[in-house]
Design an enzyme around this catalytic site. Structure first.
Site, mmCIF file in Angstrom:
data_model
loop_
_atom_site.group_PDB
_atom_site.id
_atom_site.type_symbol
_atom_site.label_atom_id
_atom_site.label_comp_id
_atom_site.label_asym_id
_atom_site.label_seq_id
_atom_site.Cartn_x
_atom_site.Cartn_y
_atom_site.Cartn_z
ATOM 1 N N HIS A 28 -0.164 6.306 4.537
ATOM 2 C CA HIS A 28 -1.158 5.292 5.246
ATOM 3 C C HIS A 28 -1.193 4.960 6.528
ATOM 4 C CE1 HIS A 28 -2.432 4.223 0.791
ATOM 5 N NE2 HIS A 28 -2.119 5.416 0.908
ATOM 6 N N ASN A 33 0.241 11.139 -5.710
ATOM 7 C CA ASN A 33 0.708 10.393 -6.736
ATOM 8 C C ASN A 33 -0.112 9.463 -7.631
ATOM 9 O OD1 ASN A 33 1.334 9.276 -4.133
ATOM 10 N ND2 ASN A 33 2.205 7.624 -5.047
ATOM 11 N N HIS A 34 -1.060 8.900 -6.808
ATOM 12 C CA HIS A 34 -1.959 7.898 -7.267
ATOM 13 C C HIS A 34 -3.179 8.692 -8.101
ATOM 14 C CE1 HIS A 34 -0.292 4.034 -6.089
ATOM 15 N NE2 HIS A 34 0.060 4.765 -5.043
ATOM 16 N N ASN A 54 -6.532 6.629 -3.368
ATOM 17 C CA ASN A 54 -6.676 5.143 -3.552
ATOM 18 C C ASN A 54 -8.206 4.704 -3.135
ATOM 19 O OD1 ASN A 54 -4.087 5.918 -1.359
ATOM 20 N ND2 ASN A 54 -3.522 4.838 -3.198
ATOM 21 N N HIS A 80 1.057 16.062 0.414
ATOM 22 C CA HIS A 80 1.229 14.675 0.295
ATOM 23 C C HIS A 80 2.703 14.067 0.033
ATOM 24 C CE1 HIS A 80 -0.959 10.645 -0.746
ATOM 25 N NE2 HIS A 80 -0.044 10.768 -1.977
ATOM 26 N N ASP A 131 -5.825 9.199 3.314
ATOM 27 C CA ASP A 131 -6.000 8.518 1.907
ATOM 28 C C ASP A 131 -7.169 7.275 2.225
ATOM 29 O OD1 ASP A 131 -3.449 9.530 2.084
ATOM 30 O OD2 ASP A 131 -2.917 8.459 0.583
HETATM 31 FE FE LIG Z 1 -2.288 6.927 -0.783
HETATM 32 FE FE LIG Z 2 0.296 8.655 -2.363
#
Ligand SMILES: [Fe+2]
Ligand SMILES: [Fe+2]
Ligand SMILES: [Fe+2]
Ligand SMILES: [Fe+2]
Ligand SMILES: [Fe+2]
Ligand SMILES: [Fe+2]
Ligand SMILES: [Fe+2]
Ligand SMILES: [Fe+2]
Lengths: 269, 269, 269, 269
Positions: A180, A67-68, A40, A153, A8
């Site tokens: 992360h 998810n982002h 991100n 993910h 990410d």
């Molecule tokens: Fe992330």
């Molecule tokens: Fe994520």
């Protein structure tokens, strides 16, 4: 084939590190294909069309997310005209975008990249294992793809390791993203699928998962709302995994971590 | 002081690897003190008095635990007479055992070891940050301890990094346990606290977090109950972190991963 | 049509109350069809073939379930020869049993009963909203069914109310189960679908959701494992909802709670 | 003493219903004391100083809250000068405001009101059972209070019933809030503590827990971010429980639901 998968990308610091360092990394490792998770990239939250273009220019071939993915309002609008940007395949039907694609690599080779999302400790989604099977029912190694890369993910190490074993021997690599923090378990599974539980982030590790520390710490301690989190601005580590595949089988010959810059100890394949 | 902290020992394979390899590791690294997380030592579930004795004999000084501490019925019975066995400090009052202790190291030095447990994606407990503060209100570096080691047994990378930063500069090391996968973010935080998000497990990595693969995979895919999980039996990797502290300040001079044996790439400090 | 839907039957006490009282209730309310959730009928955990037969003999037409459906080992073995026993439809493909069926009611009328399970604060499953839509794409009111009953086994009130509104006007009733406490929001939604967020349990309410109090209380307070929970043995309340449908449209004319016996205040439609 | 406890007031509709109807309810039931949960009074999110004053003027004596207490930025600023506004007692130390207080009722009687928050399926907090015990270690029935009212703001029915039983016989009432749906299990526990798992909301039940339906439904189905939710605007039901206590013991003589207005069936004690 020589492939790099990056974790990410978090905020400006992570983005700039990738843009600045990737061309030299590509050359040094003689890379054929690069995948990066971009969920991100925009200040820690989602990705914009401009940033997407910037990453492609820097040498990323495909950007995965998680998810982002929808944190930036514009993303649902441009994802359908951006075939190199993926969102998790196991999102509900009618979700904008797509979860996998087959892409050209040098030498007329094809790379299948798929993006799937876990469920343990995460928001409810349809079964990612079944979604992975459905993709492989359509195409796969020797059936339209010379390499197959799964970005899973997910939060939980158990779900990620289970995912790796389920697809072991049928895909070139299963790599985790989302936490992360890179894991130190880079390995070839018994069926010669390259595996790493999490690629970590391309971001500033002097932080709380890429965010400036003060507010996340407050959230844990005070249990009161805070201002919106902002991405940490110190030097970023570019973090990922190098995978070399066998062009005959599409399976992995070698896997090794790449970590360059920032706070983490440097590691070259 | 030269210190080794080992991650969750999983089952017979993990235990045997620790027992067999630790004496040589102790010697090679000239270790003064060894902490290991033993919450999965008994077939993957908890720890027995016999195993506890075995680990002490092998050269472990203190055994920490976590959410699995009570998996063996006998543990609540013997923990109060076993001062070198810790359970998370932030368990409810009146929980058997204790969450921290001060132990002797060679050269008349004292090591404070504390075991705390996170809450994000885990069972509800009292605040581990406050519990850490309460310990440091009583004792700490220069106040009864020459080194202070925090085992933060937690799931989420965000909570673990936040925990590290909160105690940075006040303890020798904050290390995470529980996910059974080592992270590759070994570092000194800015206040010279050694940090690694997770130590990984001392166990067989050809598994799902140390367990034989078939049943965990079934649980994710079929959503039906399975038989009890059993620990994987292949060769284990001994996984942890080496920390060298400055005897004047108690803070860390150096931190580096140790990974020996089994499927993971070998790494010596 | 006059229909009764009963909440989770818990243990011997709940079972005996249903078996004893249902014949008189059937008569007094001139019922055409009875559905009951049986996921806790066997000592609080699952259902056996013998108990299933007992419930059918007592006048239950269809038994629905939920997350506890597989608690008894035998259930996966007999469910496929027991068409009146349902498990949640949105379980993984290849799960034994089925999630909906069409059943005969007096006067040659047909009743579609479907069992779906929510996801918020529950184990990961495929989308129950999509599963409900898929059922209604095949059949429904005026298309093979004179009444359509959805048992939505779910934890969160938000997911349950959302589920009700999504299917409002297309099914006769959406009723929640799983929390073991009846809600007092019996109503006709604007499209004339009968709705109640939870039917409560057929069980002893002097308990913790049907279980003897001591151990559940200990689990909350001590955070240590306990013996297996056992069902409370005091007199049970039979708890559910009465729905009268319009035979022309299949929609609801009236909905009212039924609560008889045990600790709760009696309520007749 | 005659006491009314009202569930979460949601938005303008819920507020207006309380303000309009409470004076007549107070008179009809000859109430001595009124508690209402105000955590959603400001458009569904938190409470303002102005709304707090409005509720007091309408005849509410004490306002409790829950996880939404800090949704309005101003609340942390005025709560310390607003002794009739409570936040959960088991928030971290140093949280603004307080979790319980002793208040005057007519006839020189004292009412202890406490606000506690559950943990199952909710954010991590310190133990609410221990917090309840700590309050009762300081004061209680016959020790400074003629009635003791616990608002337990929690999600899970199991945790709420366990909470009721733990404090049964020591407090006048344990009532649940937070799910926004009233339960139909109003009862006196065996020690004569009045109990209801959830008081429901004072709000519009033609909604998803008080919010306009479209966006919450979308969130469940599409799994993409939506605009901010807004409170439903249809007529609200005032929902709560009436408790009559014995002035000698402080325990409950009678408990019965109150539901007036809006979509739910009317119910008077
Ligand atoms: Fe992330
Ligand atoms: Fe994520
Ligand atoms: Fe563990
Ligand atoms: Fe653990
Ligand atoms: Fe149940
Ligand atoms: Fe259930
Ligand atoms: Fe609320
Ligand atoms: Fe709430």
């Amino acid at each position: 084939m020589k492939i790099l998968l990056l974790g990410d990308i978090v905020g400006r610091s992570g983005r700039e590190a990738v843009v600045e360092k990737l061309p030299a990394i590509r050359e040094r490792l003689a890379l054929d294909f690069v995948v990066a998770n971009g969920e991100n990239a925009a200040g820690g939250f989602g990705i914009t069309e401009k940033i997407m273009a910037e990453l492609l220019r820097a040498g990323v071939d495909v950007v995965t997310t998680g998810n982002h993915v929808w944190d930036q309002k514009e993303t649902a609008g441009f994802i359908d005209r951006t075939p190199r940007l993926l969102r998790p395949e196991n999102f509900p039907k009618d979700t904008p975008g797509k979860g996998f694609g087959i892409y050209e690599a040098p030498g007329n080779r094809k790379v299948l990249v798929a993006n799937l999302m876990g469920r343990l400790f995460m928001d409810a989604l349809d079964d990612p294992f079944a979604a992975g099977e459905a993709i492989l029912a359509q195409t796969g190694l020797g059936r339209g793809a010379d390499a197959v890369l799964f970005d899973f993910h997910a939060e939980a190490t158990s779900e990620k390791m289970a995912f790796g074993h389920v697809f072991d021997g049928r895909v070139s690599a299963v790599v985790g993203t989302h936490t992360h923090v890179p894991t130190a378990d880079t390995m070839l599974l018994s069926g010669r699928t390259a595996y790493q539980t999490d690629l970590g982030m391309c971001g500033d590790y002097d932080s709380v998962i890429g965010m400036q520390k003060t507010l996340p710490v407050q959230r844990f301690i005070r249990k009161m709302p805070t201002d919106r989190l902002t991405a940490a601005e110190g030097p970023a580590t570019v973090s990922g995994i190098f995978v070399e595949t066998d062009d005959d089988t599409g399976l992995a010959r070698r896997a090794a971590p790449l970590r360059v810059g920032g706070k983490l100890a440097e590691s070259w394949p």
